[in-house]
Design a protein around this motif. Structure first.
Motif, PDB file in Angstrom:
ATOM      1  N   VAL C 178       0.842  -1.192   0.000  1.00 49.37           N
ATOM      2  CA  VAL C 178       0.000   0.000   0.000  1.00 49.37           C
ATOM      3  C   VAL C 178       0.887   1.255   0.000  1.00 49.37           C
ATOM      4  O   VAL C 178       0.704   2.151  -0.834  1.00 49.37           O
ATOM      5  CB  VAL C 178      -0.921   0.001   1.244  1.00 49.37           C
ATOM      6  CG1 VAL C 178      -1.654   1.330   1.354  1.00 49.37           C
ATOM      7  CG2 VAL C 178      -1.908  -1.150   1.163  1.00 49.37           C
ATOM      8  N   ALA C 179       1.861   1.269   0.905  1.00 43.68           N
ATOM      9  CA  ALA C 179       2.748   2.427   0.998  1.00 43.68           C
ATOM     10  C   ALA C 179       3.518   2.626  -0.309  1.00 43.68           C
ATOM     11  O   ALA C 179       3.676   3.745  -0.797  1.00 43.68           O
ATOM     12  CB  ALA C 179       3.716   2.234   2.160  1.00 43.68           C
ATOM     13  N   LEU C 180       3.939   1.504  -0.878  1.00 38.39           N
ATOM     14  CA  LEU C 180       4.732   1.554  -2.108  1.00 38.39           C
ATOM     15  C   LEU C 180       3.927   2.155  -3.257  1.00 38.39           C
ATOM     16  O   LEU C 180       4.397   3.030  -3.992  1.00 38.39           O
ATOM     17  CB  LEU C 180       5.151   0.114  -2.446  1.00 38.39           C
ATOM     18  CG  LEU C 180       6.341  -0.085  -3.346  1.00 38.39           C
ATOM     19  CD1 LEU C 180       7.569   0.484  -2.685  1.00 38.39           C
ATOM     20  CD2 LEU C 180       6.512  -1.578  -3.602  1.00 38.39           C
ATOM     21  N   ILE C 181       2.688   1.670  -3.415  1.00 37.71           N
ATOM     22  CA  ILE C 181       1.857   2.148  -4.519  1.00 37.71           C
ATOM     23  C   ILE C 181       1.501   3.616  -4.313  1.00 37.71           C
ATOM     24  O   ILE C 181       1.491   4.411  -5.268  1.00 37.71           O
ATOM     25  CB  ILE C 181       0.600   1.251  -4.661  1.00 37.71           C
ATOM     26  CG1 ILE C 181       1.028  -0.133  -5.158  1.00 37.71           C
ATOM     27  CG2 ILE C 181      -0.405   1.875  -5.631  1.00 37.71           C
ATOM     28  CD1 ILE C 181      -0.085  -1.121  -5.324  1.00 37.71           C
ATOM     29  N   ASN C 182       1.285   3.992  -3.075  1.00 38.39           N
ATOM     30  CA  ASN C 182       0.986   5.408  -2.814  1.00 38.39           C
ATOM     31  C   ASN C 182       2.181   6.306  -3.110  1.00 38.39           C
ATOM     32  O   ASN C 182       2.022   7.420  -3.599  1.00 38.39           O
ATOM     33  CB  ASN C 182       0.507   5.588  -1.372  1.00 38.39           C
ATOM     34  CG  ASN C 182      -0.945   5.151  -1.225  1.00 38.39           C
ATOM     35  OD1 ASN C 182      -1.734   5.277  -2.171  1.00 38.39           O
ATOM     36  ND2 ASN C 182      -1.294   4.615  -0.073  1.00 38.39           N
ATOM     37  N   GLN C 183       3.370   5.799  -2.830  1.00 37.90           N
ATOM     38  CA  GLN C 183       4.578   6.554  -3.164  1.00 37.90           C
ATOM     39  C   GLN C 183       4.682   6.756  -4.677  1.00 37.90           C
ATOM     40  O   GLN C 183       4.999   7.847  -5.162  1.00 37.90           O
ATOM     41  CB  GLN C 183       5.799   5.814  -2.628  1.00 37.90           C
ATOM     42  CG  GLN C 183       7.140   6.481  -2.950  1.00 37.90           C
ATOM     43  CD  GLN C 183       8.268   5.470  -3.001  1.00 37.90           C
ATOM     44  OE1 GLN C 183       8.292   4.499  -2.239  1.00 37.90           O
ATOM     45  NE2 GLN C 183       9.201   5.692  -3.925  1.00 37.90           N
ATOM     46  N   LEU C 184       4.368   5.705  -5.435  1.00 38.66           N
ATOM     47  CA  LEU C 184       4.400   5.806  -6.900  1.00 38.66           C
ATOM     48  C   LEU C 184       3.349   6.799  -7.384  1.00 38.66           C
ATOM     49  O   LEU C 184       3.566   7.560  -8.331  1.00 38.66           O
ATOM     50  CB  LEU C 184       4.148   4.433  -7.537  1.00 38.66           C
ATOM     51  CG  LEU C 184       5.236   3.382  -7.328  1.00 38.66           C
ATOM     52  CD1 LEU C 184       4.786   2.048  -7.904  1.00 38.66           C
ATOM     53  CD2 LEU C 184       6.541   3.816  -7.979  1.00 38.66           C
ATOM     54  N   TYR C 185       2.187   6.781  -6.699  1.00 45.07           N
ATOM     55  CA  TYR C 185       1.120   7.724  -7.065  1.00 45.07           C
ATOM     56  C   TYR C 185       1.614   9.155  -6.920  1.00 45.07           C
ATOM     57  O   TYR C 185       1.379   9.998  -7.791  1.00 45.07           O
ATOM     58  CB  TYR C 185      -0.103   7.455  -6.187  1.00 45.07           C
ATOM     59  CG  TYR C 185      -1.190   8.478  -6.324  1.00 45.07           C
ATOM     60  CD1 TYR C 185      -1.950   8.563  -7.498  1.00 45.07           C
ATOM     61  CD2 TYR C 185      -1.466   9.374  -5.295  1.00 45.07           C
ATOM     62  CE1 TYR C 185      -2.950   9.491  -7.641  1.00 45.07           C
ATOM     63  CE2 TYR C 185      -2.465  10.325  -5.424  1.00 45.07           C
ATOM     64  CZ  TYR C 185      -3.196  10.380  -6.600  1.00 45.07           C
ATOM     65  OH  TYR C 185      -4.174  11.323  -6.741  1.00 45.07           O
TER      66      TYR C 185
END
Lengths: 222, 217, 245
Positions: C178-185
């Motif tokens: 979740v944190a990773l995808i939000n960082q990419l966002y």
């Protein structure tokens, strides 16, 4: 085309000898396949020995016979042993040499299958109070044999093909007779082509039989 | 004939044995790889032909094929030198067996990794060369080793077509010294030594390209 | 103009429609989640868009260009779509660094040096810079996923597809995704994510699309869809899924 017909007439003329040779080939192949299986099981049993000396000697045996050409062993016995006053017939030499060689290969297949077995089943059998030999006879051997069916039938095919080597030690098997036919008719190409086709046919028969055997034996295990 | 002369003769033989073995292994590797790659590409027109090749060459004894090539082909006007005859018989038979080894090893390549490469936009050829081939070769090591050993063990047949390899030298030595037993025993050990050397070399190459995650079958 | 427009997409296997007229829009910079029960055609949808699977009919319009036409350069299309697979599908004979370099070398024709520095950059971005020399068999599930994402991002894709990114991970690692995808966002990466993980869906995206029996049954903001939807079928699905957590 006419040369082929002439050649086939020669084959017919020579037919009885060729058939006799074929009989000798099949005889040798059947004996060494049977002996090789029995010998292979024996050697495999020795690889499981609790005594490390026995295990090491057995591994050495397997390794040596897999690493040296069979033909050397055959020449050693056929041309070498008379030197000690031990002349052996070609068939005896072939049976002895092949048995030693094939047993080593079969033992290795069985050993590979054994390494893939569920060790807990064997422990369970020992826990039930079976002796070492009983565990081998009732559990280990039936399972490894079943798993090794493809490798063992493959070895049977190799036995049939390799039996042609025996002609080099004067055993009058099929290829030796074909050789005779070739030199008499000077039709080398046709004679050897015929020999190749006959071996291919025999191999195909074993392949088909092996497939049925595999289906019958492997079904209950999977 | 003294001991050193015998040794020198056997050493010459060993050189030829290694030459024959290497030439036949090379022939087998090239044809086996070619057949396996073409089979992998599923070229309809070739499928039947490739399957026939592997079936026929695995069904005929080495000695029969060798005689067909060396003694049979001249009747059709094709003279084949002894080494080439070995390559066309033992080499092509090894190729048929190796093709099967490679086919099985190709089947061990994870289809998901191939799909990932497709999703990346790589071409069929790029995937075959960069993903499937390097993995397949690692999976194929045990099968290749078996086949190389088989080639070495059939290499003595070369004496029947006149190549001066170990077996031929041994026969000559046995005839002159009348000590066949010792000679054949010695060359048995010599072959075993060459086998061990080959084992060592293949293992060294395998270690050199070892990657964690490939299990020895 | 949307980055990706899917129109009336149909995919039938043996006459049975797995996708039965799917419509979908994805804007630049958007993160969209596709949910639905297993076998609803979620993964097939992703594979149809980059034509790993050939759609039976319908259109996929990528940056204004219909990419379902027979003369489409499929390989060029795939190079613009990064794909992170469920089981990561790292090439097991290549180190993490070489996994990332392969596409750069073979598809972008970069020099060895250029590819290495680019791959190292992507590894750093995923905080995997210390693991570049390791082989896939030596990495944990979460680490493999980071390498898979780095491998996809290295190609500068216009959009990143995720196929069930949490299904091969333990619960703790799932939170990190979740944190990773939000960082990419935040880095402005456009993403399309297929999942049945409600936690993931809720925390990475506002827009959720519910797929069932090959059709889009509902599309809306995550809270509405996941909490109190009027369709009893959808309520039942998320009720079960949430209980299952």
């Amino acid at each position: 085309m006419t040369s082929w017909i002439a050649f086939l007439q020669e084959v017919l003329l020579y037919g009885p000898q060729i058939l006799q040779g074929l009989g000798n080939t099949l005889l040798l192949a059947v004996i060494i396949t049977f002996n090789g299986l029995v010998g292979g099981i024996l050697v495999f049993y020795l690889t499981l020995s609790p005594r490390s000396v026995v295990r090491r000697l057995t591994d050495g045996y397997i390794s040596f016979f897999i690493g040296t050409p069979l033909i050397v062993l055959l020449f050693l016995m056929y041309y070498g042993l008379p030197q000690w006053g031990l002349p052996l017939s070609p068939l005896t030499v072939a049976v002895l040499g092949f048995t030693l060689n094939v047993a080593a290969y079969n033992a290795r297949y069985l050993r590979t299958a054994y390494n893939g077995l569920d060790q807990q089943e064997l422990e369970a059998a020992r826990a039930q109070g079976f002796s070492g030999l009983e565990v081998f006879r009732y559990i280990t051997l039936p399972q490894t044999l079943r798993l090794s069916v493809p490798a063992l039938t493959n070895q049977a095919i190799l036995n049939l093909k390799d039996s042609s080597v025996a002609f080099l030690i004067q055993y009058t098997e099929f290829f030796a007779e074909v050789q005779e036919l070739a030199t008499r008719t000077f039709q080398y190409f046709k004679a050897y082509l015929l020999a190749g086709l006959v071996y291919l046919l025999l191999v195909s028969i074993i392949v088909l039989a092996a497939r049925r055997l595999e289906k019958a034996i492997l079904r209950p295990m999977h | 004939m003294n001991f050193w002369q015998i040794l020198a003769q056997l050493a010459t033989g060993a050189g030829y044995t290694i030459l024959v073995t290497v030439a036949c292994i090379a022939t087998g590797l090239v044809t086996g790889l070619l057949v396996a790659l073409l089979t992998r590409l599923r070229l309809r027109a070739l499928d039947r032909l490739l399957a026939t090749y592997t079936y026929v060459f695995r069904g005929v004894p080495v000695l029969v094929l060798l005689f067909l090539v060396y003694f049979g082909l001249p009747g059709l006007g094709l003279n084949v030198p002894p080494l080439v005859a070995m390559m066309l018989s033992l080499g092509l038979i090894a190729g048929a067996y190796l093709a099967e080894v490679f086919r099985g090893a190709f089947a061990s390549v994870d289809p998901d990794e191939i799909m990932a490469a497709e999703a990346m936009g790589m071409s069929r050829r790029q995937i075959l060369l960069a993903i499937e081939l390097p993995q397949m070769l690692r999976f194929a090591v045990p099968g290749m080793l078996n086949e190389f050993t088989t080639v070495l063990k059939y290499s003595p047949f070369a004496y029947t077509v006149g190549l001066p390899e170990i077996m031929k030298q041994a026969m000559a030595l046995a005839a002159t010294t009348l000590r066949g037993l010792e000679i054949y025993l010695a060359i048995g050990v010599l072959y075993f030594g060459i086998y061990k050397l080959m084992l060592f070399l293949v293992r060294a190459i395998e270690r050199r390209y070892a990657v964690p995650g490939f299990i020895r079958l | 103009m949307a980055l990706l427009e899917v129109r009336k997409l149909v995919k039938a296997f043996d006459g049975k429609a797995v996708l039965d007229g799917v419509d979908l829009d994805l804007e630049e910079g958007q993160v969209k989640v596709i949910m639905g029960p297993s076998g609803c055609g979620k993964s097939t949808l992703l594979r149809c868009i980059n034509r790993l699977t050939e759609p039976t009919s319908g259109q996929v319009i990528f940056r204004g260009e219909d990419v379902t036409r027979p003369d489409t350069d499929v390989r060029a299309l795939r190079q613009r779509i990064g794909f992170v697979f469920q089981n990561f599908a790292l090439y097991r004979h290549l180190s993490a660094l070489d996994n990332i370099k392969l596409g750069l070398r073979k598809l972008r024709a970069m020099s060895e040096q250029e590819a290495t520095s680019r791959a190292e950059h992507e590894l750093r971005r995923m905080m995997m810079q210390d693991h570049g020399a390791k082989y896939p068999a030596q990495l944990s599930g979460g680490q493999k996923q980071r390498v898979a994402i780095a491998r996809a991002l290295a190609m500068d894709p216009a959009v990143l597809f995720f196929d069930e990114p949490t299904s091969a991970l333990d619960p703790h690692m799932s939170r990190e995704v979740v944190a990773l995808i939000n960082q990419l966002y935040l880095d402005n990466v456009t993403m399309l994510c297929v999942t049945h993980d409600v936690f993931l869906a809720r925390h990475i995206s506002d827009r959720v699309l519910f797929l069932d029996h090959g059709c889009v049954r509902a599309e809306g903001d995550a809270d509405h869809l996941l909490e109190d939807h009027e369709d009893p079928h959808i309520r039942a699905f998320f009720g079960r899924e949430t209980q299952g957590q």
